[in-house]
Scaffold this motif. Structure first.
Motif, PDB file in Angstrom:
ATOM      1  N   PRO A   3       0.847  -1.196   0.000  1.00  0.00           N
ATOM      2  CA  PRO A   3       0.000   0.000   0.000  1.00  0.00           C
ATOM      3  C   PRO A   3       0.882   1.246   0.000  1.00  0.00           C
ATOM      4  CG  PRO A   3       0.232  -0.784   2.227  1.00  0.00           C
ATOM      5  CD  PRO A   3       1.043  -1.730   1.350  1.00  0.00           C
ATOM      6  N   SER A   4       0.275   2.400   0.181  1.00  0.00           N
ATOM      7  CA  SER A   4       1.057   3.626   0.316  1.00  0.00           C
ATOM      8  C   SER A   4       1.848   3.590   1.617  1.00  0.00           C
ATOM      9  CB  SER A   4       0.134   4.844   0.315  1.00  0.00           C
ATOM     10  OG  SER A   4      -0.645   4.857   1.501  1.00  0.00           O
ATOM     11  N   MET A   5       2.892   4.396   1.674  1.00  0.00           N
ATOM     12  CA  MET A   5       3.681   4.462   2.900  1.00  0.00           C
ATOM     13  C   MET A   5       2.824   4.951   4.067  1.00  0.00           C
ATOM     14  SD  MET A   5       6.458   3.849   4.449  1.00  0.00           S
ATOM     15  CE  MET A   5       7.543   3.478   3.074  1.00  0.00           C
ATOM     16  N   ASP A   6       1.885   5.847   3.790  1.00  0.00           N
ATOM     17  CA  ASP A   6       0.996   6.328   4.852  1.00  0.00           C
ATOM     18  C   ASP A   6       0.195   5.186   5.463  1.00  0.00           C
ATOM     19  OD1 ASP A   6       1.848   8.929   4.595  1.00  0.00           O
ATOM     20  OD2 ASP A   6       0.154   9.580   3.349  1.00  0.00           O
ATOM     21  N   GLU A   7      -0.262   4.250   4.623  1.00  0.00           N
ATOM     22  CA  GLU A   7      -1.021   3.114   5.138  1.00  0.00           C
ATOM     23  C   GLU A   7      -0.136   2.187   5.962  1.00  0.00           C
ATOM     24  OE1 GLU A   7      -4.158   1.375   2.338  1.00  0.00           O
ATOM     25  OE2 GLU A   7      -2.984   2.654   0.986  1.00  0.00           O
ATOM     26  N   LEU A   8       1.100   1.951   5.516  1.00  0.00           N
ATOM     27  CA  LEU A   8       2.026   1.139   6.296  1.00  0.00           C
ATOM     28  C   LEU A   8       2.315   1.795   7.648  1.00  0.00           C
ATOM     29  CD1 LEU A   8       4.697  -0.101   3.720  1.00  0.00           C
ATOM     30  CD2 LEU A   8       2.991  -1.481   4.910  1.00  0.00           C
TER      31      LEU A   8
END
Length: 270
Positions: A249-254
């Motif tokens: 996923p996006s880094m924000d989701e991680l």
């Protein structure tokens, strides 16, 4: 450097983004040493820059501690040199095997028998003597069971006799509890607190109501978050790493999942 807090698995496909993270966002990284030993060029340079900024753990893929093949002593020596070069104290592997007359590129279940315990304990002692540090072994997800012992009894005796440490993979406990119909909470409660070095958490795939597949390719599910919370309540807060191997996923989701780990770790348990 010693690992603490909440960590993230370093993946080469996201190396550039992960290199931009700060120690306020991620407390430590984890890598498979096989993917980085001897690696030069821009990847080697980027990796060295990260190990100078962050604590690291190594989580191996090819030790094959349960194999009937001779232990690959030269490989273990190479791992030791890699750990020393990057000042990494933590080296974990899987309580499984992945070779028989050559690598099979899968983590296969060791039969839960007394004979297998004797074999594995001897190999753990070999590895620990070479590394000059404890070997940390992860409980693995399985889809078939062999032998006349429970997974819990098998694991506890190996820890007791070898002096190795445990990497508690909470998702694997959940997956196995469904696949093999045992009590996941009782399994975690029965583990020796002093042996648990750190924890993994990851997502899985719901193949069916009675079959879960450990994929590391999805967000962590609520039942697994609840097991992580239970592990902290019973054993205290341990360094905990989020694994994600594909479907990134996006880094924000991680980072949202890493922050969920942080939030659970900040709770004061009696």
């Amino acid at each position: 450097m010693v690992i603490n807090g909440s960590g993230l698995g370093l993946r080469r496909g996201m190396l550039e983004e992960m290199s931009e993270l700060s120690v306020q966002q991620v407390d430590f990284f984890e890598v498979a040493p096989e993917n980085w030993i001897g690696l030069g060029g821009r990847f080697g340079k980027a990796f060295r820059a990260l190990t100078e900024r962050f604590p690291f753990a190594c989580h191996g893929l090819s030790l094959s501690i349960g194999s009937s093949d001779p232990l690959d002593v030269e490989f273990v020596k190479a791992v030791k040199q890699f750990l020393n070069t990057h000042q990494i104290e933590t080296y974990s592997e899987h309580l499984s095997y992945c070779s028989h007359n050559g690598h099979m590129y899968d983590l296969l279940p060791i039969p839960f028998t007394q004979k297998a315990i004797d074999h594995v304990v001897g190999r753990i002692h070999q590895v620990q003597d070479i590394l000059q540090r404890p070997l940390i072994l992860e409980n693995v997800s399985t889809y078939a069971k062999f032998g006349d012992m429970s997974e819990l009894a098998f694991t506890l005796e190996i820890v007791k006799r070898s002096g190795c440490k445990l990497l508690l993979d909470v998702n694997n406990v959940y997956v196995n509890s469904i696949n093999h119909q045992y009590d996941s909470q009782a399994f975690i409660q029965s583990l020796p607190t002093s042996a648990i070095e750190y924890i993994h958490i990851a997502g899985h795939f719901d193949e069916a109501d009675d079959l879960k597949v450990d994929t590391h390719g999805a967000p962590v599910k609520d039942d697994v978050w609840q097991l992580l919370k239970l592990a902290y309540e019973i054993h205290g807060v341990k360094p905990t790493l989020l694994e994600r191997d594909f479907n990134f996923p996006s880094m924000d989701e991680l980072l949202a999942e890493v922050n969920h780990i942080k939030a659970l770790q900040e709770v004061e348990y009696a």
